[in-house]
Design a protein around this motif. Structure first.
Motif, PDB file in Angstrom:
ATOM      1  N   ILE A   1       0.833  -1.198   0.000  1.00 16.84           N
ATOM      2  CA  ILE A   1       0.000   0.000   0.000  1.00 16.84           C
ATOM      3  C   ILE A   1       0.871   1.252   0.000  1.00 16.84           C
ATOM      4  N   GLU A   2       1.969   1.222   0.728  1.00 19.44           N
ATOM      5  CA  GLU A   2       2.906   2.353   0.687  1.00 19.44           C
ATOM      6  C   GLU A   2       3.393   2.602  -0.739  1.00 19.44           C
ATOM      7  N   LEU A   3       3.764   1.546  -1.442  1.00 20.38           N
ATOM      8  CA  LEU A   3       4.257   1.688  -2.808  1.00 20.38           C
ATOM      9  C   LEU A   3       3.160   2.193  -3.745  1.00 20.38           C
ATOM     10  N   ALA A   4       1.936   1.725  -3.541  1.00 20.30           N
ATOM     11  CA  ALA A   4       0.828   2.167  -4.385  1.00 20.30           C
ATOM     12  C   ALA A   4       0.514   3.643  -4.164  1.00 20.30           C
ATOM     13  N   LEU A   5       0.556   4.101  -2.912  1.00 17.30           N
ATOM     14  CA  LEU A   5       0.327   5.514  -2.627  1.00 17.30           C
ATOM     15  C   LEU A   5       1.405   6.385  -3.266  1.00 17.30           C
TER      16      LEU A   5
END
Length: 262
Positions: A149-153
């Motif tokens: 999720i960090e990478l997607a954000l």
């Protein structure tokens, strides 16, 4: 920091939960006492900084600046960061223009110390840097538990800007390949294994383009200026992440099975 951003069990279900609550949760995190102290210190001290030496010698200042650009892993590499800050961004041969990871160039430009003739008084936009700092802290708060999720954000913020830049499409692709966070999104979405990075860079570029065209009908990075194309990429990445984490018993099991065919 005491606040923990809530994203359920992570993956695509956590992503959808975050879409509904991100604004409120980000505001709550921004009021965390530790974050407030760091922001206040940075806002007060940065205008007094006139050289890269002063910047890298102040741990608290440097920590905020590096976190804002996703470079906090370089906290111990102060000599390298000093060279990055002092580099002339208008010189094509300077270190920040030779590095494939353009986060260093963005850090250099944001702090404004790399003028020809030596370090000068910072012309930084303090507010813009602090906004990035809060955003990256929000993402890292999640990433400590759910890196996907960090990478997607991060990709949701960075890819549209890259897509709309005036660079050639190949240059944009090379920037993606040179950025670990963005690279992981594409490798994950395309189901590429750990050996992919060992291929010659031109082979990697060709494979990325082929996979993207198969997924969306176009190999151009420019398409990610369109929100629906970006969301399709991120959804594919997050669902594949769920496959890899063994999250098969979810409402998205059918979609996960379909994605195995990419």
């Amino acid at each position: 920091m005491t606040y923990q951003v809530q994203v359920g069990q992570g993956g695509y279900t956590g992503w959808k939960l975050l879409e509904r609550t991100a604004e409120t949760q980000r505001a709550t995190l921004a009021r965390d006492p530790e974050i407030l102290r760091s922001r206040t210190y940075f806002a007060e001290k940065l205008p007094q900084v006139k050289t890269a030496d002063q910047m890298v010698s102040d741990y608290r200042l440097l920590n905020v600046a590096l976190r804002a650009f996703g470079l906090e892993a370089d906290m111990k590499n102060r000599l390298f960061i000093k060279k990055v800050l002092e580099a002339d961004p208008n010189d094509s041969n300077s270190i920040v223009n030779r590095l494939s990871d353009k986060r260093y160039l963005n850090l250099n430009k944001a702090l404004g110390m790399g003028q020809a003739g030596g370090a000068t008084e910072s012309a930084a936009d303090v507010g813009a840097i602090l906004d990035l700092y809060v955003s990256k802290t929000f993402e890292r708060n999640i990433g400590d538990r759910y890196q996907e999720i960090e990478l997607a954000l991060n990709a949701r913020r960075e890819l549209p800007a890259l897509a709309e830049s005036g660079s050639s499409d190949n240059t944009k692709w090379y920037q993606i390949l040179g950025s670990q966070p963005l690279r992981k999104i594409f490798e994950g979405a395309f189901g590429l294994g750990s050996t992919f990075g060992r291929l010659p860079v031109d082979r990697q570029l060709d494979e990325m383009k082929t996979r993207l065209e198969k997924m969306t009908g176009s190999s151009s990075v420019a398409q990610f200026a369109e929100p629906e194309k970006l969301e399709h990429l991120l959804k594919t990445y997050l669902l594949r992440s769920s496959i890899n984490s063994g999250a098969s018993a979810t409402p998205y099991s059918a979609a996960l099975t379909i994605l195995r065919g990419y």
